[in-house]
Design an enzyme around this catalytic site. Structure first.
Site, PDB file in Angstrom:
ATOM      1  N   ASP A  10       0.836  -1.202   0.000  1.00  0.00           N
ATOM      2  CA  ASP A  10       0.000   0.000   0.000  1.00  0.00           C
ATOM      3  C   ASP A  10       0.871   1.252   0.000  1.00  0.00           C
ATOM      4  O   ASP A  10       1.796   1.371   0.799  1.00  0.00           O
ATOM      5  CB  ASP A  10      -0.907  -0.025   1.231  1.00  0.00           C
ATOM      6  CG  ASP A  10      -2.081   0.931   1.141  1.00  0.00           C
ATOM      7  OD1 ASP A  10      -1.975   1.955   0.442  1.00  0.00           O
ATOM      8  OD2 ASP A  10      -3.097   0.643   1.783  1.00  0.00           O
ATOM      9  N   HIS A  41      -0.558   4.504   0.105  1.00  0.00           N
ATOM     10  CA  HIS A  41      -1.402   5.631   0.499  1.00  0.00           C
ATOM     11  C   HIS A  41      -0.749   6.415   1.640  1.00  0.00           C
ATOM     12  O   HIS A  41      -0.892   6.071   2.809  1.00  0.00           O
ATOM     13  CB  HIS A  41      -2.794   5.144   0.908  1.00  0.00           C
ATOM     14  CG  HIS A  41      -3.590   4.654  -0.248  1.00  0.00           C
ATOM     15  ND1 HIS A  41      -3.566   3.331  -0.647  1.00  0.00           N
ATOM     16  CD2 HIS A  41      -4.417   5.297  -1.093  1.00  0.00           C
ATOM     17  CE1 HIS A  41      -4.355   3.197  -1.695  1.00  0.00           C
ATOM     18  NE2 HIS A  41      -4.883   4.364  -1.986  1.00  0.00           N
TER      19      HIS A  41
END
Length: 138
Positions: free
Chosen positions: A14, A16
């Site tokens: 990930d 983000h």
């Protein structure tokens, strides 16, 4: 009084980063010492940082839907590394698709997490939960 130390990061593949930065600032402003590992963090990196910093808790974020897969076995790895009682908190978009949060929460609690937060949880909620888990007074 010594600040409580937390290790924070976004698990797995990930990337983000925005939510991670928001959490970093919120936890820092709330009086925690935050070891921010950033994005694309492995379980082993969380654990190594927790050992190195003598952390009081590990806070895992995930937004790309694979959090459940990325977090499997983390409690066992913590236990094996000597972090048997370290609180594990996780939040974000931690599963794919629309699932009943109570069922998702139950699965994560069964995996050994102490607190599980759904998408859209405000940082203050996580801060309050962490303070409660760590028996801190406001």
């Amino acid at each position: 009084m010594k600040k409580k130390v937390i290790v924070l990061g976004v698990i797995g593949a990930d990337v983000h980063a925005v939510g991670n930065k928001i959490l970093y600032h919120a936890f820092t402003d709330a009086g925690f010492e935050v070891i921010n590992l950033g994005v694309m963090v492995s379980q082993e990196e969380f654990i190594a940082a927790a050992i190195e910093s003598n952390a009081d808790a590990i806070v895992v974020s995930s937004l790309y839907g694979q959090g459940e897969l990325d977090c499997r076995g983390m409690r066992e790895k913590c236990d094996e590394a000597g972090l048997k009682d370290i609180p594990l908190l996780v939040g974000g978009n931690i599963v794919i698709g629309k699932q009943v949060f109570e069922e998702v929460e139950k699965r994560f609690m069964e995996m050994g997490f102490n607190a599980v937060f759904p998408p859209g949880t405000r940082p203050e909620t996580g801060i309050a939960a962490l303070k409660e888990i760590l028996l801190m007074e406001d």
